[in-house]
Design a protein around this motif. Structure first.
Motif, PDB file in Angstrom:
ATOM      1  N   GLN A  45       0.769  -1.658   0.359  1.00  8.74           N
ATOM      2  CA  GLN A  45      -0.341  -0.049   0.355  1.00  8.74           C
ATOM      3  C   GLN A  45       0.956   1.209  -0.420  1.00  8.74           C
ATOM      4  OE1 GLN A  45      -3.396  -0.026  -0.699  1.00  8.74           O
ATOM      5  NE2 GLN A  45      -3.349   2.035  -0.620  1.00  8.74           N
ATOM      6  N   PHE A  46       2.201   1.473   0.863  1.00  8.55           N
ATOM      7  CA  PHE A  46       3.077   2.579   0.698  1.00  8.55           C
ATOM      8  C   PHE A  46       3.404   2.383  -0.455  1.00  8.55           C
ATOM      9  CE2 PHE A  46       4.270   1.286   5.649  1.00  8.55           C
ATOM     10  CZ  PHE A  46       3.047   2.199   5.413  1.00  8.55           C
ATOM     11  N   TYR A  47       3.433   1.975  -2.039  1.00 12.82           N
ATOM     12  CA  TYR A  47       3.622   2.132  -3.119  1.00 12.82           C
ATOM     13  C   TYR A  47       3.290   2.634  -3.778  1.00 12.82           C
ATOM     14  CZ  TYR A  47       7.837  -0.660  -3.931  1.00 12.82           C
ATOM     15  OH  TYR A  47       9.259  -1.785  -3.736  1.00 12.82           O
ATOM     16  N   ARG A  48       1.598   2.409  -3.322  1.00  7.16           N
ATOM     17  CA  ARG A  48       0.302   2.764  -4.263  1.00  7.16           C
ATOM     18  C   ARG A  48      -0.205   4.181  -3.911  1.00  7.16           C
ATOM     19  NH1 ARG A  48      -2.136  -1.670  -2.361  1.00  7.16           N
ATOM     20  NH2 ARG A  48      -1.900  -3.842  -3.197  1.00  7.16           N
ATOM     21  N   TRP A  49       0.898   4.442  -2.487  1.00  7.74           N
ATOM     22  CA  TRP A  49       0.224   5.843  -2.061  1.00  7.74           C
ATOM     23  C   TRP A  49       1.532   6.853  -2.147  1.00  7.74           C
ATOM     24  CZ3 TRP A  49      -0.792   3.594   3.521  1.00  7.74           C
ATOM     25  CH2 TRP A  49      -2.231   3.444   3.610  1.00  7.74           C
ATOM     26  N   ARG A  50       2.421   6.400  -2.338  1.00  5.72           N
ATOM     27  CA  ARG A  50       3.570   7.331  -3.228  1.00  5.72           C
ATOM     28  C   ARG A  50       3.208   8.388  -4.575  1.00  5.72           C
ATOM     29  NH1 ARG A  50       9.133   3.358  -4.249  1.00  5.72           N
ATOM     30  NH2 ARG A  50       9.958   5.035  -4.836  1.00  5.72           N
ATOM     31  N   SER A  51       3.990   9.049  -4.274  1.00  4.04           N
ATOM     32  CA  SER A  51       3.713  10.123  -6.014  1.00  4.04           C
ATOM     33  C   SER A  51       4.755   9.334  -6.806  1.00  4.04           C
ATOM     34  CB  SER A  51       4.860  11.029  -4.976  1.00  4.04           C
ATOM     35  OG  SER A  51       6.230  11.094  -5.481  1.00  4.04           O
ATOM     36  N   LEU A  52       4.014   9.902  -8.019  1.00  7.10           N
ATOM     37  CA  LEU A  52       3.916   9.656  -9.172  1.00  7.10           C
ATOM     38  C   LEU A  52       5.837   9.804 -10.054  1.00  7.10           C
ATOM     39  CD1 LEU A  52       0.713   9.185 -11.454  1.00  7.10           C
ATOM     40  CD2 LEU A  52       1.526   7.501  -9.795  1.00  7.10           C
ATOM     41  N   ASN A 234      12.468  -2.162  -5.889  1.00  5.17           N
ATOM     42  CA  ASN A 234      11.639  -0.390  -6.177  1.00  5.17           C
ATOM     43  C   ASN A 234      11.471  -0.037  -7.809  1.00  5.17           C
ATOM     44  OD1 ASN A 234      11.152   2.097  -5.214  1.00  5.17           O
ATOM     45  ND2 ASN A 234      13.247   3.239  -5.162  1.00  5.17           N
ATOM     46  N   PHE A 235       9.583  -0.758  -7.202  1.00  5.55           N
ATOM     47  CA  PHE A 235       9.337  -1.287  -8.504  1.00  5.55           C
ATOM     48  C   PHE A 235       8.470   1.137  -8.314  1.00  5.55           C
ATOM     49  CE2 PHE A 235       8.492  -4.232  -7.295  1.00  5.55           C
ATOM     50  CZ  PHE A 235       8.115  -5.409  -8.475  1.00  5.55           C
ATOM     51  N   ARG A 236       8.689   1.651  -9.897  1.00  4.83           N
ATOM     52  CA  ARG A 236       8.273   2.402 -10.781  1.00  4.83           C
ATOM     53  C   ARG A 236       6.316   3.035 -10.448  1.00  4.83           C
ATOM     54  NH1 ARG A 236      11.569   6.721 -12.767  1.00  4.83           N
ATOM     55  NH2 ARG A 236      13.097   5.054 -12.780  1.00  4.83           N
ATOM     56  N   GLN A 237       5.872   3.565  -9.905  1.00  4.40           N
ATOM     57  CA  GLN A 237       5.142   3.923  -9.973  1.00  4.40           C
ATOM     58  C   GLN A 237       4.949   5.269 -10.384  1.00  4.40           C
ATOM     59  OE1 GLN A 237       2.234   3.386  -8.913  1.00  4.40           O
ATOM     60  NE2 GLN A 237       1.253   4.074  -7.558  1.00  4.40           N
ATOM     61  N   SER A 238       4.155   5.058 -11.959  1.00  2.00           N
ATOM     62  CA  SER A 238       4.137   5.890 -12.746  1.00  2.00           C
ATOM     63  C   SER A 238       3.122   5.842 -13.500  1.00  2.00           C
ATOM     64  CB  SER A 238       5.132   6.157 -14.247  1.00  2.00           C
ATOM     65  OG  SER A 238       5.330   5.564 -14.198  1.00  2.00           O
ATOM     66  N   ARG A 239       2.093   6.529 -14.173  1.00  2.00           N
ATOM     67  CA  ARG A 239       1.032   5.978 -15.240  1.00  2.00           C
ATOM     68  C   ARG A 239       1.417   5.127 -16.113  1.00  2.00           C
ATOM     69  NH1 ARG A 239      -0.388  11.784 -13.923  1.00  2.00           N
ATOM     70  NH2 ARG A 239      -1.764  11.623 -13.257  1.00  2.00           N
ATOM     71  N   HIS A 240       2.998   5.202 -17.349  1.00  2.00           N
ATOM     72  CA  HIS A 240       2.822   4.345 -17.591  1.00  2.00           C
ATOM     73  C   HIS A 240       3.864   3.621 -18.579  1.00  2.00           C
ATOM     74  CE1 HIS A 240      -0.082   6.911 -20.163  1.00  2.00           C
ATOM     75  NE2 HIS A 240       0.627   7.717 -20.005  1.00  2.00           N
ATOM     76  N   ASP A 276       1.906 -15.345 -19.091  1.00  2.00           N
ATOM     77  CA  ASP A 276       3.572 -14.974 -17.866  1.00  2.00           C
ATOM     78  C   ASP A 276       3.152 -13.956 -17.305  1.00  2.00           C
ATOM     79  OD1 ASP A 276       5.569 -14.708 -17.203  1.00  2.00           O
ATOM     80  OD2 ASP A 276       6.525 -13.784 -19.393  1.00  2.00           O
ATOM     81  N   LEU A 277       2.369 -13.846 -16.631  1.00  2.00           N
ATOM     82  CA  LEU A 277       1.590 -12.390 -15.170  1.00  2.00           C
ATOM     83  C   LEU A 277       1.963 -13.153 -14.187  1.00  2.00           C
ATOM     84  CD1 LEU A 277      -1.574 -11.886 -16.874  1.00  2.00           C
ATOM     85  CD2 LEU A 277       0.298 -10.708 -17.875  1.00  2.00           C
ATOM     86  N   PHE A 278       2.247 -11.116 -13.616  1.00  2.00           N
ATOM     87  CA  PHE A 278       2.456 -12.102 -11.934  1.00  2.00           C
ATOM     88  C   PHE A 278       1.848 -10.557 -11.095  1.00  2.00           C
ATOM     89  CE2 PHE A 278       6.167 -13.921 -13.725  1.00  2.00           C
ATOM     90  CZ  PHE A 278       6.125 -14.539 -13.536  1.00  2.00           C
ATOM     91  N   PHE A 279       1.875 -10.934  -9.589  1.00  2.00           N
ATOM     92  CA  PHE A 279       1.166  -9.972  -9.021  1.00  2.00           C
ATOM     93  C   PHE A 279       2.197  -9.287  -8.054  1.00  2.00           C
ATOM     94  CE2 PHE A 279      -2.634 -13.093  -8.916  1.00  2.00           C
ATOM     95  CZ  PHE A 279      -3.479 -11.923  -8.823  1.00  2.00           C
ATOM     96  N   THR A 280       2.929  -7.746  -8.679  1.00  2.84           N
ATOM     97  CA  THR A 280       3.418  -6.833  -7.248  1.00  2.84           C
ATOM     98  C   THR A 280       3.107  -5.962  -7.220  1.00  2.84           C
ATOM     99  OG1 THR A 280       3.292  -5.150  -9.355  1.00  2.84           O
ATOM    100  CG2 THR A 280       4.696  -6.886 -10.014  1.00  2.84           C
ATOM    101  N   PRO A 281       3.537  -4.993  -6.171  1.00  2.00           N
ATOM    102  CA  PRO A 281       2.966  -4.566  -4.925  1.00  2.00           C
ATOM    103  C   PRO A 281       1.745  -3.430  -6.148  1.00  2.00           C
ATOM    104  CG  PRO A 281       5.134  -4.229  -4.493  1.00  2.00           C
ATOM    105  CD  PRO A 281       4.438  -5.450  -5.566  1.00  2.00           C
ATOM    106  N   LEU A 282       1.722  -2.939  -7.204  1.00  2.00           N
ATOM    107  CA  LEU A 282       1.435  -1.574  -7.907  1.00  2.00           C
ATOM    108  C   LEU A 282       0.562  -2.347  -8.826  1.00  2.00           C
ATOM    109  CD1 LEU A 282       4.430  -0.290 -10.008  1.00  2.00           C
ATOM    110  CD2 LEU A 282       3.492   0.587  -7.526  1.00  2.00           C
ATOM    111  N   SER A 289      -5.876   0.627 -10.480  1.00  3.89           N
ATOM    112  CA  SER A 289      -6.694   0.092 -11.564  1.00  3.89           C
ATOM    113  C   SER A 289      -5.597  -0.909 -12.061  1.00  3.89           C
ATOM    114  CB  SER A 289      -6.718   1.176 -12.468  1.00  3.89           C
ATOM    115  OG  SER A 289      -5.269   1.975 -12.797  1.00  3.89           O
ATOM    116  N   ARG A 290      -4.377  -1.471 -11.797  1.00  2.01           N
ATOM    117  CA  ARG A 290      -3.811  -2.994 -12.217  1.00  2.01           C
ATOM    118  C   ARG A 290      -4.425  -4.258 -11.494  1.00  2.01           C
ATOM    119  NH1 ARG A 290       1.469  -1.278 -14.749  1.00  2.01           N
ATOM    120  NH2 ARG A 290       2.241  -3.214 -14.466  1.00  2.01           N
TER     121      ARG A 290
END
Length: 794
Positions: A45-52, A234-240, A276-282, A289-290
């Motif tokens: 959840q902290f990943y999802r709350w991070r700024s883009l 450190n997953f990159r949280q961005s729109r694309h 070939d799909l996985f669940f990540t923190p995002l 929305s992912r």
């Protein structure tokens, strides 16, 4: 120093109990892995709350999607199509090409061209997968993905193994894979990142290429499988996130001619049907929305992590060492427990709602601070222990609250020593319970007092007096409790008990009388205990009165007590003063309440101090109905003395001893009272001080001497019927009784007083007194008490 430390510990005792306790609980839960699911969930959840963050333009993903599968109508694609596709990619001169496709055997036509392309493209990294020492991966050789034969002997291979957590999500990446034969293989992402870095003139943060290896208990993990060189991505949280193009776009030249130039190009499947799909923190959480992430994008996140940390100084996800984490947890336990502990002493008078709001806001503020600190720290790459800290914070407050509740229950228990549970409940659990003031209500008041206790206490050390009182008061409290009386006050050796305050019941008067009888019956056990303790026996009188009083909290804002006020309280004390040991006297108003179920020995009229006219009081013998209690005779049967014993006595007026000395004889005797023949008419309820002196048989020495205090209960002059029954030869004038009547028992020839006291047959008198007086002993010295028992045969 020791006293100062003890004082400090007592002042902060709640915190000293709560903070270490909840800290150890939280740390212990974390060490055994009980908190891992919660911590990993909050980590996501902290990943999802991070700024883009901006898109990483150094990476382009070419995905083989459902459109490609429909267009080319085959899977896997044949070698000729793959060779054509890779040739077009190579034409744009990317720094690195990552092929996340299994190609360890020919597929269709064109293998020669594909093999040649593999050999002549030094920037191409092929994917392999090896059974390794990680339980999360398939540790069997059948799960291996072998490299293309043309690249098998080269170093242009990268392992695509990914550690999967127990909840099925990928949060960790690999820099190197450790194989069962103790060799290591670089990961797919690391190989591509190194090729890209080779094209850089300088690497500002080169040390980021060798981050510390993840330990099994780092962060929220507990006993994680950390084979190989692992790190937290450190997953990159961005729109694309990354630029995506399809295979068809490349083959049909629908992309800009320089899109792939000087970039990392990663080729893999993105079609849902290829799985070939996985669940990540995002993915799949609050604010996301992912749904799932393709495997090639996970590897792109690893490449982006390495490039961002080495070239941009982008922070990696770090954790504290265990001692710092434990200190953090302990600090929040201190915060939670201190907050609640300090609020306990805040005065809430007339501002209950305000204090409640302030308390709630203070808790929310600190809890919000904890969340805010963890989120901000995460943005800077630090994974702080949120869940154990939250448990410590709220748990510390909960333990303090529980401690205060237990303390309040103990206080209530101690409080109940002075008030009944009904009063305590009224004071603590009703809105008006603690307010000053009272209301008029009808109550039945019981007052008991020890007879002659002042004389006893004068002869004993204070410690012994306290022992007597503790035995007496403790036993009386137990006797009162079943009848739901409110012990309003202990007044020295007296007890004031209320029936009807604070809770009124219809049977208040009956319960008061029943309680009084139970108290008198309990005096037997009191004296048994005192005898065992080698202390003098005591006797108690009880007065009961019913009337209207003002009942409520009386005093000041700083100190108050529950009490009753009114003239009926004073009248009860006056009635009690007429009693002798073992006797219960009730007022006329109380008698009217219980006359259908009580038995009395008789009644008398008295005029207490403070009353304008005489009142009737009633001597209780027992109560019927559901209580079914009775007192033994006020005194045991009087036994006839072989030889009358001469005495002298003086009358006590108020608290002063009269100066006149009167003579008389003891003709009948018991351990508790006697019948005195005297020429003097003594009023009923008078207090006497009797002097007794008996010489030995030779009459030369004094065998027994002492003084007995007594109260006159009956007194009358002999009439002819009595004298006839006694076999007297003299005739005496008839005189009306001033006390109770006397009847004759035809069976035994004995006399029975109205109070049911049996008197044996009377021998001829040696003298001719004009009155006989029945007295009850109130205070008897111990040496005389033993003598009385011997004389009466008891």
């Amino acid at each position: 120093m020791r006293s100062i430390l003890k004082s400090i510990l007592w002042k902060w005792r709640g915190i000293a109990i709560a903070a270490p306790t909840i800290s150890m609980i939280a740390i212990g839960l974390r060490l055994i892995g009980a908190l891992e699911p919660l911590e990993l969930g909050l980590f996501d959840q902290f990943y999802r709350w991070r700024s883009l963050e901006p898109e990483d333009k150094r990476i382009v993903i070419i995905g083989i999607d459902e459109t490609d599968l429909r267009q080319y109508k085959k899977w896997p694609i044949d070698d000729a199509l793959l060779a054509k596709f890779l040739h077009k990619v190579r034409q744009q001169k990317p720094r690195a090409i990552g092929l996340d496709l299994a190609r360890d055997f020919p597929v269709g036509e064109g293998y020669a061209q594909l093999e040649e392309l593999f050999k002549t493209t030094p920037t191409l990294i092929a994917a392999i997968k090896k059974a390794d020492l990680m339980d999360a991966n398939y540790a069997v050789s059948s799960s291996d993905i072998n490299p293309p034969p043309a690249l098998a002997a080269t170093d242009r291979l990268g392992a695509i193994n990914l550690p999967v957590d127990a909840d099925g999500r990928i949060r960790r990446g690999l820099l190197a894979l450790r194989l069962p034969d103790s060799t290591t293989t670089p990961s797919f992402g690391l190989q591509l990142a190194l090729l890209y870095l080779d094209g850089e003139k300088s690497v500002p943060f080169e040390q980021a290429l060798t981050p510390p290896r993840l330990k099994s208990n780092d962060g929220g993990y507990s006993h994680a499988d950390v084979g190989g060189h692992q790190f937290i991505i450190n997953f990159r949280q961005s729109r694309h996130g990354f630029r995506f193009v399809s295979m068809a776009d490349v083959l049909e030249d629908r992309i800009p001619p320089d899109l792939l130039s000087d970039r990392v190009v990663m080729i893999g499947t993105t079609a849902v049907s290829l799985k070939d799909l996985f669940f990540t923190p995002l993915d799949n959480g609050i604010g996301s929305s992912r749904i799932q992430t393709s495997g090639i994008e996970v590897h792109a996140q690893i490449v982006s992590h390495i490039l961002g940390s080495t070239l941009d100084g982008r922070p990696r996800i770090q954790t504290w060492d265990k001692p710092w984490e434990w200190l953090w947890i302990f600090g929040w336990s201190l915060a939670g427990s201190t907050l609640i502990w300090q609020w306990r002493n805040v005065r809430v008078k007339d501002r209950e709602i305000q204090i409640l709001v302030m308390r709630s806001l203070s808790v929310l503020l600190l809890a919000g601070s904890l969340i805010g600190m963890c989120v901000i720290a995460f943005n800077y790459g630090w994974w702080l222990p949120f869940v154990p800290a939250a448990i410590a914070f709220f748990g510390g407050g909960t333990i303090i609250t529980s401690y205060l509740a237990i303390t309040a229950a103990q206080i209530r228990t101690y409080f109940s020593r002075y008030l009944t549970d009904a009063v305590v409940k009224s004071l603590l659990e009703t809105p008006e319970g603690l307010k000053l003031g009272g209301d008029r209500r009808k109550v039945t008041i019981l007052m008991c007092d020890l007879r002659g206790f002042s004389t006893i206490s004068e002869k004993l050390p204070p410690e012994k007096v306290v022992e007597i009182l503790n035995v007496f008061l403790g036993t009386m409290t137990e006797a009162i409790a079943p009848y739901e009386g409110t012990i309003d006050e202990f007044i020295g050796d007296a007890i004031l008990v209320l029936f009807g305050a604070p809770i009124h019941r219809e049977d208040d008067a009956a319960r008061a009388v029943a309680s009084a009888i139970a108290m008198q019956l309990a005096m037997r056990s009191v004296n048994d205990k005192l005898t065992q303790m080698q202390l003098p026996e005591i006797a108690m009188g009880i007065g009961i009165n019913t009337g209207e009083v003002v009942a409520g909290n009386i005093g000041s804002q700083s100190r108050a007590k529950y009490a009753v006020v009114g003239n009926h309280v004073n009248l009860t004390a006056r009635i009690e003063s007429y009693t002798v040991g073992g006797q219960i006297l009730i007022s006329e108003t109380t008698y009217h309440e219980v006359q259908d179920i009580v038995e009395i020995n008789g009644s008398m009229e008295v005029e207490p101090k403070g009353t304008s006219q005489p009142i009737s009081i009633y001597d209780i013998a027992g109560i019927n109905g559901k209580y079914n209690l009775g007192l033994p005779s006020l005194s045991a049967s009087l036994q006839v003395l072989p030889t009358p014993i001469p005495i002298t006595y003086r009358i006590l007026e108020e608290k002063h001893l009269g100066t006149d000395i009167f003579e008389g004889e003891l003709r009948r005797l018991s351990p508790y009272g006697a019948e005195i023949f005297s020429d003097q008419d003594v009023p009923i309820l008078s207090n006497l001080k009797i002097h007794l002196q008996i010489n030995d048989q030779e009459g030369e020495a004094i065998a027994i001497e002492g003084e007995i205090y007594a109260k006159v209960l009956k007194g009358q002059a002999p009439n002819p019927k009595t004298l006839l029954a006694q076999g007297l030869s003299e005739s005496m004038p008839e005189s009306s009784a001033t006390g109770s009547s006397v009847t004759e028992s035809s069976a035994t020839g004995s006399l029975i007083l109205e109070n049911k006291l049996t008197i044996g047959a009377i021998p001829a008198q040696r003298s001719s007194p004009t009155h006989y007086i029945y007295v009850h002993f109130t205070t008897v010295p111990s040496h005389l008490k033993a003598w009385l028992h011997r004389q009466s045969g008891k």
